[in-house]
Design a protein around this motif. Structure first.
Motif, PDB file in Angstrom:
ATOM      1  N   ILE A 349       0.847  -1.165   0.146  1.00 52.28           N
ATOM      2  CA  ILE A 349       0.364  -0.190  -0.036  1.00 52.28           C
ATOM      3  C   ILE A 349       1.211   1.329  -0.397  1.00 52.28           C
ATOM      4  CG2 ILE A 349      -1.482  -1.359   1.113  1.00 52.28           C
ATOM      5  CD1 ILE A 349      -1.214   0.651   3.475  1.00 52.28           C
ATOM      6  N   ILE A 350       0.483   2.189  -0.382  1.00 56.36           N
ATOM      7  CA  ILE A 350       0.813   3.707  -0.536  1.00 56.36           C
ATOM      8  C   ILE A 350      -0.226   4.224   0.782  1.00 56.36           C
ATOM      9  CG2 ILE A 350       1.206   6.121  -1.818  1.00 56.36           C
ATOM     10  CD1 ILE A 350       2.013   4.191  -3.849  1.00 56.36           C
ATOM     11  N   PRO A 351       0.081   4.230   1.563  1.00 56.61           N
ATOM     12  CA  PRO A 351      -0.318   4.803   2.935  1.00 56.61           C
ATOM     13  C   PRO A 351      -1.705   5.514   3.124  1.00 56.61           C
ATOM     14  CG  PRO A 351       1.343   4.288   3.555  1.00 56.61           C
ATOM     15  CD  PRO A 351       1.548   4.037   2.444  1.00 56.61           C
ATOM     16  N   MET A 353      -2.178   7.428   0.272  1.00 59.28           N
ATOM     17  CA  MET A 353      -3.087   8.098  -1.406  1.00 59.28           C
ATOM     18  C   MET A 353      -4.118   7.108  -1.439  1.00 59.28           C
ATOM     19  SD  MET A 353      -0.364   7.045  -4.512  1.00 59.28           S
ATOM     20  CE  MET A 353       0.263   8.747  -5.328  1.00 59.28           C
ATOM     21  N   LEU A 361      -3.052   1.721  -9.830  1.00 64.91           N
ATOM     22  CA  LEU A 361      -1.529   2.036  -9.826  1.00 64.91           C
ATOM     23  C   LEU A 361      -0.451   1.753 -10.579  1.00 64.91           C
ATOM     24  CD1 LEU A 361       0.391   4.383  -7.857  1.00 64.91           C
ATOM     25  CD2 LEU A 361       1.555   2.073  -6.782  1.00 64.91           C
ATOM     26  N   LEU A 364      -1.822   1.977 -14.398  1.00 71.37           N
ATOM     27  CA  LEU A 364      -1.842   3.348 -15.239  1.00 71.37           C
ATOM     28  C   LEU A 364      -1.644   3.862 -16.249  1.00 71.37           C
ATOM     29  CD1 LEU A 364      -2.805   5.913 -13.081  1.00 71.37           C
ATOM     30  CD2 LEU A 364       0.155   6.389 -11.972  1.00 71.37           C
ATOM     31  N   GLY A 371      -0.828  10.628 -21.069  1.00 73.66           N
ATOM     32  CA  GLY A 371       0.079  10.956 -19.967  1.00 73.66           C
ATOM     33  C   GLY A 371      -1.092  11.939 -19.124  1.00 73.66           C
ATOM     34  N   ILE A 373      -4.440  10.869 -17.588  1.00 70.28           N
ATOM     35  CA  ILE A 373      -4.853   9.998 -16.155  1.00 70.28           C
ATOM     36  C   ILE A 373      -7.194  10.226 -17.247  1.00 70.28           C
ATOM     37  CG2 ILE A 373      -5.629   9.102 -14.377  1.00 70.28           C
ATOM     38  CD1 ILE A 373      -3.624  10.419 -12.598  1.00 70.28           C
ATOM     39  N   PHE A 375      -9.467  10.228 -15.486  1.00 68.41           N
ATOM     40  CA  PHE A 375     -10.641  10.084 -14.560  1.00 68.41           C
ATOM     41  C   PHE A 375     -11.896   8.960 -15.127  1.00 68.41           C
ATOM     42  CE2 PHE A 375      -7.848  13.190 -13.425  1.00 68.41           C
ATOM     43  CZ  PHE A 375      -7.270  13.014 -12.005  1.00 68.41           C
TER      44      PHE A 375
ATOM     45  N   THR B 193      -2.348  16.528 -10.165  1.00 72.40           N
ATOM     46  CA  THR B 193      -3.920  15.951 -10.555  1.00 72.40           C
ATOM     47  C   THR B 193      -4.020  15.428 -11.273  1.00 72.40           C
ATOM     48  OG1 THR B 193      -3.934  18.349 -11.018  1.00 72.40           O
ATOM     49  CG2 THR B 193      -4.062  18.008  -8.379  1.00 72.40           C
ATOM     50  N   THR B 196      -0.124  11.369 -15.342  1.00 69.96           N
ATOM     51  CA  THR B 196       0.641   9.719 -14.642  1.00 69.96           C
ATOM     52  C   THR B 196       1.849  10.364 -14.350  1.00 69.96           C
ATOM     53  OG1 THR B 196       0.889   9.097 -16.884  1.00 69.96           O
ATOM     54  CG2 THR B 196       0.012   8.438 -16.485  1.00 69.96           C
ATOM     55  N   TRP B 197       2.123  11.003 -14.710  1.00 74.33           N
ATOM     56  CA  TRP B 197       3.760  11.182 -13.919  1.00 74.33           C
ATOM     57  C   TRP B 197       3.224  11.764 -12.838  1.00 74.33           C
ATOM     58  CZ3 TRP B 197       6.344  15.274 -11.391  1.00 74.33           C
ATOM     59  CH2 TRP B 197       8.085  15.264 -11.763  1.00 74.33           C
ATOM     60  N   ARG B 199       1.362  11.514 -10.851  1.00 68.89           N
ATOM     61  CA  ARG B 199       0.111   9.820  -9.523  1.00 68.89           C
ATOM     62  C   ARG B 199       1.567   9.712  -8.643  1.00 68.89           C
ATOM     63  NH1 ARG B 199      -4.579   6.918  -8.773  1.00 68.89           N
ATOM     64  NH2 ARG B 199      -5.518   9.357  -9.816  1.00 68.89           N
ATOM     65  N   TYR B 200       2.597   8.926 -10.299  1.00 69.01           N
ATOM     66  CA  TYR B 200       3.523   8.369  -9.794  1.00 69.01           C
ATOM     67  C   TYR B 200       4.729   9.059  -9.184  1.00 69.01           C
ATOM     68  CZ  TYR B 200       3.077   4.636 -13.211  1.00 69.01           C
ATOM     69  OH  TYR B 200       1.955   3.569 -14.030  1.00 69.01           O
ATOM     70  N   LEU B 202       3.440  11.197  -6.714  1.00 68.60           N
ATOM     71  CA  LEU B 202       3.735  10.925  -4.947  1.00 68.60           C
ATOM     72  C   LEU B 202       3.544   9.346  -4.338  1.00 68.60           C
ATOM     73  CD1 LEU B 202       0.075  13.503  -6.164  1.00 68.60           C
ATOM     74  CD2 LEU B 202       2.898  14.100  -4.544  1.00 68.60           C
ATOM     75  N   ALA B 203       3.511   8.030  -5.480  1.00 71.39           N
ATOM     76  CA  ALA B 203       3.194   7.297  -5.139  1.00 71.39           C
ATOM     77  C   ALA B 203       4.694   6.437  -4.849  1.00 71.39           C
ATOM     78  CB  ALA B 203       3.032   6.350  -5.974  1.00 71.39           C
ATOM     79  N   GLY B 206       4.917   8.153  -1.211  1.00 72.63           N
ATOM     80  CA  GLY B 206       4.238   7.341  -1.051  1.00 72.63           C
ATOM     81  C   GLY B 206       5.680   6.214   0.065  1.00 72.63           C
ATOM     82  N   ASN B 207       5.970   5.513  -1.223  1.00 71.43           N
ATOM     83  CA  ASN B 207       6.386   4.134  -0.669  1.00 71.43           C
ATOM     84  C   ASN B 207       7.254   3.835  -2.323  1.00 71.43           C
ATOM     85  OD1 ASN B 207       6.701   2.056  -0.180  1.00 71.43           O
ATOM     86  ND2 ASN B 207       4.827   0.534   0.615  1.00 71.43           N
ATOM     87  N   ALA B 211       5.695   1.221  -5.002  1.00 75.91           N
ATOM     88  CA  ALA B 211       5.739   2.076  -6.887  1.00 75.91           C
ATOM     89  C   ALA B 211       6.461   1.229  -7.722  1.00 75.91           C
ATOM     90  CB  ALA B 211       6.289   3.229  -6.643  1.00 75.91           C
ATOM     91  N   ARG B 275       3.688  13.873  -0.709  1.00 73.86           N
ATOM     92  CA  ARG B 275       2.603  15.131  -1.142  1.00 73.86           C
ATOM     93  C   ARG B 275       3.195  16.642  -1.505  1.00 73.86           C
ATOM     94  NH1 ARG B 275       0.386  15.662   4.733  1.00 73.86           N
ATOM     95  NH2 ARG B 275      -0.402  14.139   4.641  1.00 73.86           N
TER      96      ARG B 275
END
Lengths: 511, 325
Positions: A349-351, A353, A361, A364, A371, A373, A375, B193, B196-197, B199-200, B202-203, B206-207, B211, B275
């Motif tokens: 997990i990515i806690p 998110m 993920l 993606l 490029g 997303i 939604f 926001t 994809t870049w 999102r990655y 932040l991922a 985050g971990n 990722a 973040r």
């Protein structure tokens, strides 16, 4: 017999979940005592209670003559208990001498460290174990084995009566293990007790006097090693009857073949390092192949090799008829492999998110248009999986860390199902989830396979493998050793297959 | 209670410290309008916008790097390097002969060099696994040195109105660099926001292991964050040079890394990553600029202003810790 350490009736819970219940352990002076058990059996909790890291809820710990109220590692050290952790708590940049005498330096004029005396002491302590090294060199210049021995030497120089070794051989090579065993025997000669925690049962026969087995937070047996067979230890660890194991283990494993389609994945003679030396596997469409084996048998390493995380040193991986290991997770995913990792927190997990972001993920790259997303599609997909898998979340934008373990695991399963992989590798998919979620997860896996995909299932729970897998590849010390086929596999047959491979240990024992 | 319920979900779940930042900003504005002479004048607004823009631009880049769990100490040095290159280019024979081409190259080439600095930082961190603080320390030290060698340690003064537009131009009466910062913020916000870049990014913060195991292009994204940060720093360096109509490699961007980190942290970036509050970085930059301005306008010495800045950072970090427990 006057025990050095006697723990009895130990209870310990974490947040209401019992980790130890009525656990006990008794160590005699000058004995090498092994502590074994499956993951989560309570071995490390037991050690932490003994060394004062955790406070027991009830029960008694007697060290030497008196009831002990050890409440901190420092007090444990003063009571003569030294712990050698896997992660050594030494200072690699300082000299060997400094590491041995730290906190107890010999002084001149009550102020200055007497290095001549310190070096002499360090040399003497090491010489007792037959180690002759330059004690003025930084500790970090030496191998892990030597560093471990220095940690032991420090413990001995502090006049420890009990040295606890937690998986001491896990990062040593064969010759280093021999040196360590020599040290353990020397400790024993000097009247120091050793509590030896290891997953490698073969080692126990070489150096241990007695073995205590734990299961589900309880102590199930204490046996004299020289009068015990490995099979009995395994039976204790797993909670099974040896006669059953022995009887069923003798039967022919050739069961009926499950219905299956074309070959999805083949690995031959795969080696990725010392922990995975020879791995053969064939996976067809529409089947679940289980990987069975004790901890450290190389199951996770096999999964990592297939997913391209660990590079191959030898052997061949064939995906859908094409030879070649994926160069990394991204390529593995594009070759339609999914890998649900064992350690949900560290690798899953990515806690911070959301459920949505965690779930998509791996998907993606397919969710993006130039490029960006998509939604709308993302929400639709996430919505679908939340209702299909019955994920309980307030809404899809809730941070995943707020979900229960079972629901987190469902989100991660959905992360991989969403990529529609041909091959799904599941490493302990139901560990740490409640019974209800466990059943659900198992049924999703089965229905996924019925659509013509293939699953590699790794589990420490033998029931899960026996009931879930069409075939089981049994692994032992980095090698795939046997293959069992359903129908016809029972838990005891599986345990028997594990144990029978170790016939050598039993003969050794009989000598 | 009823009112908060009606707030859109996104706003309601905004981090507390972001509100804290807004409170701090409001307090600063109230204090200044009461006690600072001439605060409520258009001129004050212009001065502050033109000064805050460089901090904000660099802080946004810093926010991206911090979002990966990294840090970039080289931003000030990259500013100096980009700033030193620009006059060299448009004052050269080629630049003098083709003024338009000269100015264009004087903007493009320094940004390219800044980008290469970012590639260097990113490769050190993402490929060679050097600790970010050490990796970026290399350019922190050498970047400014290179800039000074290029200019022989001299102050380069010039008069080039088209280049100076970067720092003195106005659109709708407001400084050009303020608009630039706003445009950059909008683009980055979109990237974080929607792309994809982002999102990655932040991922990974985050971990990182998770990722990577989910197929995230960890190296590419990390290098990208350092490149964007460096290019934005280059931009800021050009703006400073344009404002002054002079390039001083010794002072351009001096201590900017501290301002940028402070602005990012005040704006809500978590140093452990995960973040990327872009508009938070702008808010942080505004707060830091206003504190500086408040002290300066009220006759407090520069040295004391540094202490005040430190206090803000401590406060912001303390609030982060407070939230975590």
């Amino acid at each position: 017999m006057n025990a050095l350490v006697s723990m009895s009736g130990i209870e310990k819970s974490f947040a209401g979940v019992p980790a130890l219940s009525q656990a006990s352990l008794e160590i005699a002076p000058g004995e090498v005592h092994a502590l074994i058990g499956q993951n989560g059996a309570g071995k490390s909790t037991m050690i932490k209670v003994l060394t004062g890291v955790y406070r027991r809820d009830s029960g008694s710990v007697v060290i030497g003559r008196g009831e002990s109220e050890i409440s901190s590692p420092r007090e444990a050290q003063e009571a003569g208990i030294a712990t050698i952790y896997q992660e050594l708590n030494l200072v690699p940049l300082r000299s060997v001498t400094e590491n041995i005498i730290m906190g107890y330096e010999p002084k001149r004029l009550g102020l200055f460290v007497d290095w001549r005396e310190g070096n002499k002491r360090a040399r003497e302590v090491l010489a007792r174990f037959g180690i002759d090294i330059d004690v003025t060199e930084p500790l970090g210049n030496f191998s892990t084995a030597i560093q471990q021995l220095v940690a032991i030497a420090r413990a001995v120089s502090l006049e420890a009566k009990l040295v606890i070794m937690d998986e001491p051989t896990s990062s040593l090579d064969a010759s280093e293990v021999e040196v360590l065993f020599g040290v353990v025997r020397e400790l024993k000669n000097q009247g120091v007790s050793v509590l030896y925690v290891s997953h490698f049962l073969d080692e126990l026969f070489q150096i241990c006097d007695r073995v205590t087995t734990m299961r589900d937070g309880r102590t199930v047996s204490t046996r004299i090693v020289s009068e015990t067979k490995k099979l009995e230890m395994i039976a204790d660890m797993l909670g099974r009857n040896t006669d059953e194991i022995a009887a069923e283990g003798m039967t022919d494993f050739a069961g009926a073949k499950a219905k299956r389609g074309s070959i999805l994945l083949r690995s031959e003679n795969v080696c990725s390092g010392p922990r995975l030396t020879h791995f053969d596997l064939t996976l067809h469409r529409g089947e679940i192949v289980g990987l069975g084996g004790l901890l450290g048998s190389g199951r996770t390493e096999a999964a990592r090799a297939l997913f391209g995380v660990d590079a191959l040193e030898d052997g061949v991986i064939e995906l859908d008829g094409h030879t070649g290991q994926p160069s990394g997770p991204d390529e593995a995913i594009s070759k339609r492999i999914g890998f649900l990792t064992e350690d949900r927190k560290a690798e899953g997990i990515i806690p911070d998110m959301s459920v949505r972001e965690n779930m998509t993920l791996a998907l993606l790259p397919k969710l993006a248009k130039r490029g960006q997303i998509d939604f709308e599609r993302e929400r639709a997909i996430v919505d679908g999986f939340i209702s299909d898998l019955g994920i309980k979340a307030a809404h899809m934008d809730q941070p995943i860390r707020e979900l229960s373990g079972g629901n987190q695991q469902k989100v991660l399963l959905a992360r991989w199902l969403a990529t529609e992989p041909d091959i799904l590798i599941l490493d302990e998919p139901t560990r740490g989830v409640d019974v209800g979620a466990k059943r659900e997860i198992q049924s999703f896996i089965r229905s996924y396979v019925d659509k013509g995909f293939g699953v590699v299932l790794i589990s420490s729970e033998f029931e899960e493998l026996v009931e879930g897998a069409d075939r089981i590849v049994v692994m032992h010390e980095g090698r795939s050793v046997t293959e069992l086929a359903n129908p016809g596999i029972t838990g005891n047959i599986l345990v028997g297959a594990l144990a029978h491979h170790d016939a050598g240990a039993d003969t050794w024992n009989a000598q | 209670m009823e009112r908060t319920m009606k707030l859109p979900k996104r706003v309601a779940s905004m981090p507390l410290r972001f509100h804290g930042g807004i409170v701090a900003l409001a307090a600063l504005l109230v204090f200044n309008s009461l006690f600072t002479p001439n605060f409520l004048q258009l001129q004050t607004l212009f001065v502050n916008i033109s000064q805050v823009a460089t901090i904000a631009i660099v802080a946004m880049g810093m926010t991206l790097v911090i979002a990966t769990g990294g840090i970039d100490l080289s931003v000030g040095a990259v500013m100096a390097l980009a700033g030193a290159l620009a006059p060299l280019i448009f004052l050269s024979d080629l630049g003098a002969a083709n003024p338009a081409l000269g100015v264009a190259l004087a903007i493009m080439l320094p940004l390219l060099v800044a980008g290469l600095c970012g590639v260097f930082n990113g490769v050190m961190v993402a490929v060679l696994n050097v600790q970010p603080i050490i990796a970026t320390l290399i350019l922190f030290i050498s970047g400014r040195g290179i800039a000074q060698v290029l200019t022989n340690g001299n102050l380069q003064t010039f008069s080039n109105p088209s280049f100076s537009y970067l720092g003195t131009g106005k659109i709708l009466g407001l400084p050009f660099q303020g608009w630039l910062a706003l445009v950059i913020a909008c683009v980055l916000f979109w990237v974080i926001t929607r792309a994809t870049w982002g999102r990655y990014l932040l991922a990974i913060g985050g971990n990182e292991r998770a990722a990577f195991l989910s197929g995230g292009p960890v190296r590419r994204v990390k290098i990208g964050a350092y490149v964007i940060c460096a290019v934005l720093s280059g931009f800021a360096g050009l703006i400073v040079v344009a404002i002054n109509s002079a390039s001083d490699a010794a002072r351009n961007g001096n201590l900017m890394e501290l301002d940028a980190i402070a602005a990012a942290v005040v704006g809500g970036a978590l140093l452990q990553g995960g973040r990327a509050p872009i508009f938070g970085a702008i808010l942080g930059a505004v707060i830091i600029q206003l504190v500086k301005y408040t002290l300066l306008a009220n006759g407090v010495e520069d040295e004391v202003a540094l202490i005040a800045k430190a206090a803000i950072i401590i406060l912001a970090v303390w609030m982060q810790q407070f939230r975590r427990t």
